[in-house]
Every structure is written in C-alpha cells, then in structure tokens.
Design a protein around this motif. Structure first.
Motif, PDB file in Angstrom:
ATOM      1  N   LEU A 107       3.854  15.283 -12.237  1.00 18.80           N
ATOM      2  CA  LEU A 107       3.365  15.381 -10.861  1.00 18.80           C
ATOM      3  C   LEU A 107       4.503  15.047  -9.900  1.00 18.80           C
ATOM      4  CD1 LEU A 107       0.067  13.374 -11.463  1.00 18.80           C
ATOM      5  CD2 LEU A 107       0.333  15.850 -11.565  1.00 18.80           C
ATOM      6  N   VAL A 108       4.660  15.843  -8.866  1.00 21.63           N
ATOM      7  CA  VAL A 108       5.731  15.623  -7.890  1.00 21.63           C
ATOM      8  C   VAL A 108       5.104  15.510  -6.500  1.00 21.63           C
ATOM      9  CG1 VAL A 108       7.804  16.592  -6.823  1.00 21.63           C
ATOM     10  CG2 VAL A 108       7.412  16.868  -9.289  1.00 21.63           C
ATOM     11  N   VAL A 109       5.428  14.384  -5.796  1.00 20.04           N
ATOM     12  CA  VAL A 109       4.922  14.171  -4.435  1.00 20.04           C
ATOM     13  C   VAL A 109       6.071  13.667  -3.550  1.00 20.04           C
ATOM     14  CG1 VAL A 109       2.559  13.673  -5.186  1.00 20.04           C
ATOM     15  CG2 VAL A 109       4.210  11.808  -4.987  1.00 20.04           C
ATOM     16  N   PRO A 110       6.027  13.958  -2.275  1.00 20.80           N
ATOM     17  CA  PRO A 110       7.057  13.419  -1.365  1.00 20.80           C
ATOM     18  C   PRO A 110       6.992  11.893  -1.340  1.00 20.80           C
ATOM     19  CG  PRO A 110       5.825  15.207  -0.338  1.00 20.80           C
ATOM     20  CD  PRO A 110       5.079  14.841  -1.575  1.00 20.80           C
ATOM     21  N   LYS A 111       8.129  11.230  -1.309  1.00 20.06           N
ATOM     22  CA  LYS A 111       8.162   9.764  -1.317  1.00 20.06           C
ATOM     23  C   LYS A 111       7.297   9.154  -0.208  1.00 20.06           C
ATOM     24  CE  LYS A 111      12.710   9.161  -3.510  1.00 20.06           C
ATOM     25  NZ  LYS A 111      12.243   8.366  -4.659  1.00 20.06           N
ATOM     26  N   PRO A 112       7.355   9.658   1.045  1.00 21.42           N
ATOM     27  CA  PRO A 112       6.551   9.036   2.106  1.00 21.42           C
ATOM     28  C   PRO A 112       5.042   9.147   1.868  1.00 21.42           C
ATOM     29  CG  PRO A 112       8.309  10.393   3.048  1.00 21.42           C
ATOM     30  CD  PRO A 112       8.249  10.699   1.597  1.00 21.42           C
ATOM     31  N   ARG A 113       4.634  10.057   1.001  1.00 18.77           N
ATOM     32  CA  ARG A 113       3.205  10.280   0.801  1.00 18.77           C
ATOM     33  C   ARG A 113       2.736   9.787  -0.565  1.00 18.77           C
ATOM     34  NH1 ARG A 113       1.580  16.252   2.718  1.00 18.77           N
ATOM     35  NH2 ARG A 113      -0.478  15.247   2.495  1.00 18.77           N
ATOM     36  N   LEU A 114       3.557   8.954  -1.235  1.00 20.10           N
ATOM     37  CA  LEU A 114       3.189   8.468  -2.560  1.00 20.10           C
ATOM     38  C   LEU A 114       1.907   7.640  -2.514  1.00 20.10           C
ATOM     39  CD1 LEU A 114       3.758   8.080  -5.550  1.00 20.10           C
ATOM     40  CD2 LEU A 114       5.236   6.148  -4.964  1.00 20.10           C
ATOM     41  N   ALA A 115       1.818   6.700  -1.541  1.00 19.32           N
ATOM     42  CA  ALA A 115       0.629   5.850  -1.449  1.00 19.32           C
ATOM     43  C   ALA A 115      -0.612   6.694  -1.195  1.00 19.32           C
ATOM     44  CB  ALA A 115       0.812   4.814  -0.340  1.00 19.32           C
ATOM     45  N   GLU A 116      -0.472   7.677  -0.344  1.00 26.87           N
ATOM     46  CA  GLU A 116      -1.597   8.573  -0.042  1.00 26.87           C
ATOM     47  C   GLU A 116      -2.088   9.271  -1.312  1.00 26.87           C
ATOM     48  OE1 GLU A 116      -2.210  12.933   2.082  1.00 26.87           O
ATOM     49  OE2 GLU A 116      -0.488  11.688   2.674  1.00 26.87           O
ATOM     50  N   PHE A 117      -1.140   9.755  -2.110  1.00 26.57           N
ATOM     51  CA  PHE A 117      -1.522  10.460  -3.331  1.00 26.57           C
ATOM     52  C   PHE A 117      -2.172   9.519  -4.341  1.00 26.57           C
ATOM     53  CE2 PHE A 117      -0.341  11.405  -7.749  1.00 26.57           C
ATOM     54  CZ  PHE A 117      -1.160  12.506  -7.937  1.00 26.57           C
ATOM     55  N   VAL A 118      -1.580   8.312  -4.521  1.00 23.21           N
ATOM     56  CA  VAL A 118      -2.133   7.369  -5.502  1.00 23.21           C
ATOM     57  C   VAL A 118      -3.569   7.003  -5.132  1.00 23.21           C
ATOM     58  CG1 VAL A 118      -1.937   5.042  -6.450  1.00 23.21           C
ATOM     59  CG2 VAL A 118       0.114   6.462  -6.180  1.00 23.21           C
ATOM     60  N   LYS A 119      -3.825   6.791  -3.858  1.00 20.34           N
ATOM     61  CA  LYS A 119      -5.180   6.463  -3.407  1.00 20.34           C
ATOM     62  C   LYS A 119      -6.140   7.612  -3.730  1.00 20.34           C
ATOM     63  CE  LYS A 119      -7.871   5.293   0.688  1.00 20.34           C
ATOM     64  NZ  LYS A 119      -7.864   5.096   2.169  1.00 20.34           N
ATOM     65  N   SER A 120      -5.705   8.808  -3.409  1.00 21.51           N
ATOM     66  CA  SER A 120      -6.544   9.992  -3.684  1.00 21.51           C
ATOM     67  C   SER A 120      -6.785  10.144  -5.175  1.00 21.51           C
ATOM     68  CB  SER A 120      -5.878  11.235  -3.102  1.00 21.51           C
ATOM     69  OG  SER A 120      -6.569  12.387  -3.463  1.00 21.51           O
ATOM     70  N   TRP A 121      -5.739   9.906  -5.977  1.00 21.40           N
ATOM     71  CA  TRP A 121      -5.875  10.055  -7.428  1.00 21.40           C
ATOM     72  C   TRP A 121      -6.859   9.055  -7.990  1.00 21.40           C
ATOM     73  CZ3 TRP A 121      -4.855   6.956 -11.681  1.00 21.40           C
ATOM     74  CH2 TRP A 121      -4.796   7.630 -12.916  1.00 21.40           C
ATOM     75  N   LYS A 122      -6.843   7.807  -7.499  1.00 25.29           N
ATOM     76  CA  LYS A 122      -7.776   6.785  -7.987  1.00 25.29           C
ATOM     77  C   LYS A 122      -9.211   7.129  -7.602  1.00 25.29           C
ATOM     78  CE  LYS A 122      -4.597   2.846  -8.192  1.00 25.29           C
ATOM     79  NZ  LYS A 122      -4.280   1.487  -7.669  1.00 25.29           N
ATOM     80  N   GLU A 123      -9.369   7.731  -6.432  1.00 27.84           N
ATOM     81  CA  GLU A 123     -10.717   8.134  -6.018  1.00 27.84           C
ATOM     82  C   GLU A 123     -11.259   9.244  -6.930  1.00 27.84           C
ATOM     83  OE1 GLU A 123     -10.258   9.280  -1.984  1.00 27.84           O
ATOM     84  OE2 GLU A 123     -10.263   7.225  -1.211  1.00 27.84           O
ATOM     85  N   ASP A 124     -10.337  10.066  -7.388  1.00 28.49           N
ATOM     86  CA  ASP A 124     -10.766  11.128  -8.295  1.00 28.49           C
ATOM     87  C   ASP A 124     -10.950  10.633  -9.727  1.00 28.49           C
ATOM     88  OD1 ASP A 124     -10.680  12.978  -6.261  1.00 28.49           O
ATOM     89  OD2 ASP A 124      -8.601  13.588  -6.662  1.00 28.49           O
ATOM     90  N   ASN A 125     -10.455   9.438 -10.029  1.00 25.45           N
ATOM     91  CA  ASN A 125     -10.608   8.845 -11.366  1.00 25.45           C
ATOM     92  C   ASN A 125     -11.242   7.484 -11.240  1.00 25.45           C
ATOM     93  OD1 ASN A 125      -8.848  10.694 -13.377  1.00 25.45           O
ATOM     94  ND2 ASN A 125      -7.811  10.576 -11.383  1.00 25.45           N
ATOM     95  N   PRO A 126     -12.530   7.417 -10.866  1.00 27.11           N
ATOM     96  CA  PRO A 126     -13.202   6.135 -10.638  1.00 27.11           C
ATOM     97  C   PRO A 126     -13.396   5.380 -11.944  1.00 27.11           C
ATOM     98  CG  PRO A 126     -14.799   7.930 -10.576  1.00 27.11           C
ATOM     99  CD  PRO A 126     -13.449   8.555 -10.692  1.00 27.11           C
ATOM    100  N   ASN A 127     -13.845   4.100 -11.798  1.00 27.59           N
ATOM    101  CA  ASN A 127     -14.095   3.255 -12.972  1.00 27.59           C
ATOM    102  C   ASN A 127     -15.175   3.881 -13.848  1.00 27.59           C
ATOM    103  OD1 ASN A 127     -12.275   1.555 -11.898  1.00 27.59           O
ATOM    104  ND2 ASN A 127     -13.739   0.045 -11.141  1.00 27.59           N
TER     105      ASN A 127
END
Length: 384
Positions: free
Chosen positions: A364-384
C-alpha cells in the motif's frame, strides 16, 4: 380478279395463293415468319418434375406426382433380397462417382429392407464404412466394419477399413489387431503391409510425444519442489485462493531465477495499491534482494507522475509504503507495518510481516502527509 370470302374478310387469291416475290418485299418491307399463336415453354421448375431431370425421386412431395409414386413403388417390388441388392447396386454406382453421401443413403436403404442374405448385408456394411472413411467419420466406419465382420470374420475389406479408421483415431493396438488378422487371411496383401508401416511410424511418433510429456511433467514437479523448499527456507507463508483476483498472465507468479536451484534468488510479482485514490500499478517481477523503493523511484518520479495524481501528492520519496501483516494485533485484527525505503524484499518476507497470496505480494502506498488519515480509515474498515 376473283376473290374468296372467308367470314367477313375478302382476300385476293393472287395474294393468298402465290408465293411472295421480290416486288412484294420491295413494296411491303422485309418478310417475317408467321407468328405462332401458342408457345410451348417449360420452366426449370417444370423440368424438375420430370423423372429424367430429377436428382432423386424423394425430392417430390408424396402424393403430388402419380408417375413418380409409381416409380418409387417399383423400387420396392420383388423379394427382399432383390430389393436390397438393387439398392446396393445403386450405392455402388454412387460410390464409383464419389457421391459418398448418396451411396450411404442407398446402402442404408438396402440394410433397412432386412433381407436374410449375409453376403448382401455384409457388403452394404463394408461399403458404407468405405464411404464414412472418405468422409472422415471414423467412429461410424468402425461401427459398420464391426457389423460386417460379425457377419463374416474374414471380410478383408472391412478389416482394412477398420485399420485405417483406428489409425486415424490413434487407436494403435486396435489398428495393429486388424492388420494382423488381415495378414493372417492374406499374408501377401500389399495394402495391409502399407498400412502396417504407417501404424509403426505413428506408434513411434506417439511414443516420443509420450516421453516428452512425461519428461515435462517430471521437470514441472522438480521445479515445484525446489520452489517449495526455497519458500520454506525463507519462512514465507503462502495462501492460495480459489481464483486469482487479478487478470494476470500465467507467468506472473513467484519464481526462482534458476527454477531447479532453491538457493537462487526468488522473484515476486507485486501489486502496488494507492488506496486513497483507488488506483494501482503492477510490477511483474521483483527480486528478493531489491527494495520496493527502487521500483517506486521510477514509477513515481516527479517528472513522470500518473495522470490521476492531479495534486502531485505521490512524488517519490514523499510516500510511505505499508503492508498488511499476517500477524494479528491484540484485538484480533490484521495490522499495518511500514516498510523502509532501503529494506529488501527478502527481509520483509523473513520477518514474517506479510504473506504471499496466490504467489503475489501486495503493498500500500500513501502520501506521507495523509498517513494518519489512511490509518484511521483502514481501522474503521477493519473493526474489532
């Protein structure tokens, strides 16, 4: 000058009774032949109804032509063996003219009569087999030959035709059996000797093909074993799904540079995903001693960015590379791991950070400034 009356028309006897003269031609113009009051004309359709011009008596609908019906009836007059023999002779005529399908029809009619003369029935089966052989209907050829041989096991023509049909179907043992039986009846038969040579030649070809196929299969198994040992030595975990999720070429899979040497470099196909823009790139082969960064440096060069990157966010090295780890976190979810730009692919694999799915790696490749944004979105898509 006397005249003769005919109905209401008076005509000069000199004109009616004398032959036309040159003076008449000069006075009245060129002479013309008398016009016939009726014409006898036959169209092609009319001619096709005459027995002389018919290709088959069956072409005429039943009950529409009494003469034809009478001719059809004549074909079935006589004793069963006489009728069958008549159809057989018509079949022979068609065969000599190379009208194979017409001949088959006549032989079939002969057999349908059901006469009890084995000689006639055997000849019809054997000759119909010859027609099917010409038409390359090899299965039907063998069926007819079998019937002919049932009636007469020494029918040498049926044996020869069956041998040719079996050879065409690569049924070598059956073809050899027919030849042996034929030569037992006539050991000097040149036709059987010729077909025997063809069978021997084809047998050699098939043996070579079988040997090549077996060697190819053996080599394939050796390659599979070497690749398996190489993956186990590097602690790479593979997961095979029911179908490949991408339409990739057959050679787009993990391979050894030397397919038979487990110690040679492994090369992997890599799918590069840009999840924030729903885009992707494909690297057909990446050696385990290379880095992902070395590839992205070319793919995401500032002077050669993809068209969809309108904001130039992905210019290398301004991106982070991540993988979904095969290990799960404390909540039972897969976790993300960042790959350093100088980390070799082999190190990523042996550290147990990701698995090979259908022989393909995914990063997976994301722009450095948007890493936090992507990680948050990814966790929402992979809930507990």
């Amino acid at each position: 000058m006397a005249t003769t009356l005919n109905d209401d028309t008076a005509t000069s006897t000199s004109t009616m009774d004398s032959a036309p003269t040159i003076c008449d031609a000069l006075q009245y113009g060129p002479l013309r032949p008398p016009v016939q009051s009726q014409k006898n004309e036959f169209t092609a359709q009319d001619l096709s109804q005459l027995p002389l011009f018919m290709s088959s008596l069956d072409d005429v609908p039943e009950g529409t032509n009494d003469a034809i019906e009478a001719l059809k009836a004549l074909a079935y007059e006589g004793e069963p063996h006489e009728i069958a023999e008549n159809f057989r002779q018509q079949g022979n005529e068609s065969y000599r003219s190379k009208y194979w399908r017409d001949a088959i029809e006549f032989y079939t009619k002969a057999l349908a009569i059901g006469c009890n003369v084995d000689e006639i029935n055997g000849a019809c089966y054997s000759n119909r087999a010859a027609c099917n052989l010409e038409l390359r209907n090899y299965r039907k050829t063998n069926l007819d030959c079998a019937e002919a041989l049932r009636l007469n096991p020494r029918n040498i023509k049926a044996l020869y035709r069956s041998a040719r049909a079996c050879l065409a179907l690569d049924k070598i043992s059956e073809a050899e059996d027919c030849v042996q039986r034929g030569l037992a009846i006539d050991k000097s038969n040149s036709s059987f000797k010729a077909i025997d040579e063809k069978i021997s030649s084809r047998k050699s070809v098939l043996a070579r093909l079988q040997q090549t196929s077996q060697e190819r299969e053996r080599l394939s198994k050796m390659k599979e074993a070497a690749l398996k040992r190489a993956l186990e030595a590097r602690h790479v975990i593979q997961r095979i799904t029911s179908a490949r999720h991408l339409d990739l070429s057959e050679d787009a899979t993990v391979q050894l540079q030397d397919p038979l040497d487990p110690q040679s470099d492994l090369c992997f196909p890599v799918v590069v995903l840009y999840p924030l823009h729903l885009q992707s790139d494909f690297i057909k082969s990446l050696s385990e001693n290379e880095t992902i960064g070395s590839q992205l440096e070319g793919i995401l060069s500032p002077s050669n960015l993809p068209e969809w990157d309108k904001e130039s966010e992905y210019a290398y090295p301004g991106v982070d590379v991540l993988v979904e780890k095969k290990k799960y976190d404390m909540h039972g979810r897969p976790s993300l791991s960042k790959i350093g730009p100088k980390t070799s692919l082999r190190k990523v694999l042996t550290e147990g950070k990701l698995e090979l799915i259908d022989g393909i790696l995914t990063v997976l490749v994301v722009p450095k400034p948007r890493l936090a944004e992507f990680v948050k979105s990814w966790k929402e898509d992979n809930p507990n």
